[in-house]
Design a protein around this motif. Structure first.
Motif, short mmCIF file in Angstrom:
data_model
loop_
_atom_site.label_atom_id
_atom_site.label_comp_id
_atom_site.label_asym_id
_atom_site.label_seq_id
_atom_site.Cartn_x
_atom_site.Cartn_y
_atom_site.Cartn_z
N LYS A 155 0.81 -1.22 0.00
CA LYS A 155 0.00 0.00 0.00
C LYS A 155 0.85 1.27 0.00
CE LYS A 155 -4.64 -0.08 0.50
NZ LYS A 155 -4.90 -1.51 0.39
N GLU A 156 1.88 1.29 0.85
CA GLU A 156 2.65 2.53 0.98
C GLU A 156 3.48 2.83 -0.26
OE1 GLU A 156 2.99 -0.17 2.75
OE2 GLU A 156 5.10 -0.68 3.14
N MET A 157 3.55 1.86 -1.19
CA MET A 157 4.32 2.12 -2.42
C MET A 157 3.42 2.09 -3.63
SD MET A 157 7.52 -0.32 -1.56
CE MET A 157 8.62 0.18 -2.86
N SER A 158 2.16 2.50 -3.44
CA SER A 158 1.17 2.30 -4.50
C SER A 158 1.55 2.98 -5.81
CB SER A 158 -0.19 2.80 -4.02
OG SER A 158 -0.07 4.16 -3.70
N GLN A 159 2.49 3.92 -5.75
CA GLN A 159 2.93 4.60 -6.97
C GLN A 159 3.76 3.68 -7.87
OE1 GLN A 159 2.65 7.96 -8.20
NE2 GLN A 159 0.89 7.69 -6.84
N LEU A 160 4.33 2.65 -7.25
CA LEU A 160 5.31 1.82 -7.97
C LEU A 160 4.64 0.93 -9.00
CD1 LEU A 160 8.25 0.65 -8.10
CD2 LEU A 160 7.47 -1.04 -6.47
N ASN A 161 5.24 0.87 -10.15
CA ASN A 161 4.85 -0.14 -11.13
C ASN A 161 6.12 -0.80 -11.65
OD1 ASN A 161 3.98 -1.63 -13.34
ND2 ASN A 161 2.30 -0.23 -13.75
N CYS A 162 6.26 -2.09 -11.38
CA CYS A 162 7.51 -2.76 -11.74
C CYS A 162 7.66 -2.95 -13.23
CB CYS A 162 7.61 -4.09 -11.02
SG CYS A 162 7.85 -3.84 -9.26
N ALA A 163 6.59 -2.67 -13.99
CA ALA A 163 6.72 -2.71 -15.44
C ALA A 163 7.65 -1.61 -15.94
CB ALA A 163 5.36 -2.61 -16.10
N ALA A 164 8.19 -0.83 -15.01
CA ALA A 164 9.21 0.16 -15.38
C ALA A 164 10.35 -0.54 -16.12
CB ALA A 164 9.75 0.85 -14.15
#
Lengths: 164, 222
Positions: free
Chosen positions: B151-160
């Protein structure tokens, strides 16, 4: 016919160079560049890069055929997908050379812009391209790194012998 | 020297070079692979999770982490560009000359090679202020299949990481761009496919100004 082949990276940096002569019509595969002008080959090849950059956006083919001419030096180009350029400088034997070595006009050596020559150079480039792609598939190869592999050199030499 | 093959290459410097004992090098292997050669998704997921934890060390924030994943993917894209084109039949073996051709190469060839299917949609930004932005939509990115983002990293998308691959392809082809991955599945909320595809990811491709300038020039000539 003498050849000078160079692979130029995306930053116009040389990655590989190789000098050879024709093996057709009884050639011994040795380059016959004029000793006084031989060091000019690198300049001539690099100076054609400007023209290559113009031509490469006008058509999508990788093989761009003869792009530049400097006196008796013809420069053929092959642009890979990754914007690396293969440049081949070919210099037909000077017309003043001994007439005993003159060749028929259809031979690859004598006429640098004939369709036969274009076709031969295309085959040469395609074979080198295949080996180049194999070289860059190495996980230790990063873009614009010099290609030092002796196997690669050996294969380029073999392609030169086969087609040119 | 004892294990050098007899047909050793005519290299002068044999200092640090080691030759394989069976004489087979990378140059002996064919570039075309068989159609059915697929890798196990489980092993990929395992490797990818290690790559993420590797990238996660000493990062300052989510942006930094995505940047590191992007950098990991970039060289892959540069190499895939050449590989994918050489696998094309000779007739269609052409360098992409305009943005659309490039994006099609990515949507069809690159996606099929990496994930076994095409990307779901290709869109151009409808905002007139950003004509340099294109979007590649994947409803269910394979790389994110086994990743649950805290939750606290909801900005993250590993498809980066995939964004890095796309960026590599664009840069390699001479279309310098900035590519970022964004999760949109949950934001769309009520919208039709937003609910159906919670993992929906948009790859935002922002080309540099010089690319558009050249595009206009070429387009005018053709």
């Amino acid at each position: 016919m003498s050849y000078y082949f160079a692979i130029i990276g995306t930053q116009d940096n040389p990655l590989f160079e190789y000098e050879f002569g024709t093996s057709k019509q009884g050639g011994d595969g040795q380059p016959r560049f004029n000793e006084q002008a031989r060091h000019m080959n690198q300049f001539v090849v690099h100076s054609s890069l400007d023209i290559v950059e113009e031509v490469q956006w006008t058509k999508g083919d990788m093989y761009l055929k003869v792009v530049d001419k400097f006196f008796n030096n013809y420069i053929s180009c092959f642009a890979t997908a990754g914007n690396v350029k293969f440049l081949l400088l070919h210099q037909p034997p000077a017309a003043t050379a001994a007439p005993s070595t003159s060749r028929s006009s259809t031979s690859i050596g004598a006429n640098p812009t004939s369709p036969q020559t274009e076709e031969a150079i295309k085959s040469f480039f395609n074979e080198v391209y295949e080996n180049y792609v194999k070289a860059i598939m190495s996980p230790f190869y990063k873009v614009n790194m010099e290609i030092r592999s002796p196997y690669f050199r050996q294969r380029v030499a073999a392609a030169g012998k086969k087609y040119l | 020297m004892a294990n050098l093959p007899t047909g050793k290459p005519p290299g002068k410097d044999q200092s640090g070079l080691r030759y394989p004992s069976n004489g087979k090098t990378i140059y002996h292997r064919p570039l075309n692979r068989t159609k059915t050669a697929e890798l196990s998704q489980a092993s990929f997921a395992y490797l990818f999770s290690e790559m993420i934890s590797y990238a996660q060390r000493r990062v300052t924030g989510i942006q930094d982490l995505e940047q590191r994943l992007n950098v990991q993917g970039h060289p892959l894209g540069l190499k895939l560009l050449d590989l994918l084109l050489i696998r094309e039949p000779p007739r269609t073996q052409t360098r992409p000359l305009n943005i659309i051709a490039l994006l099609h190469l990515i949507k069809i060839n690159l996606w099929t090679h990496l994930f076994g299917r095409q990307a779901d949609r290709l869109e151009k930004s409808s905002n007139p202020e950003t004509p340099d932005e294109y979007m590649i939509v994947d409803n269910e990115p394979l790389v994110n299949a086994y990743i649950s983002v805290p939750k606290e990293m909801s900005q993250l998308n590993c498809a980066a990481y995939v964004a890095g691959i796309i960026e590599g392809v664009c840069d390699g082809a001479g279309f310098p761009a900035r590519v970022t991955a964004h999760s949109v599945g949950l934001q769309e909320g009520g919208g039709g496919d937003g609910g159906m595809w919670p993992g929906k990811t948009v790859f935002l491709v922002k080309f540099e100004a010089a690319v558009l300038e050249r595009e206009a020039l070429i387009g005018g000539k053709g």
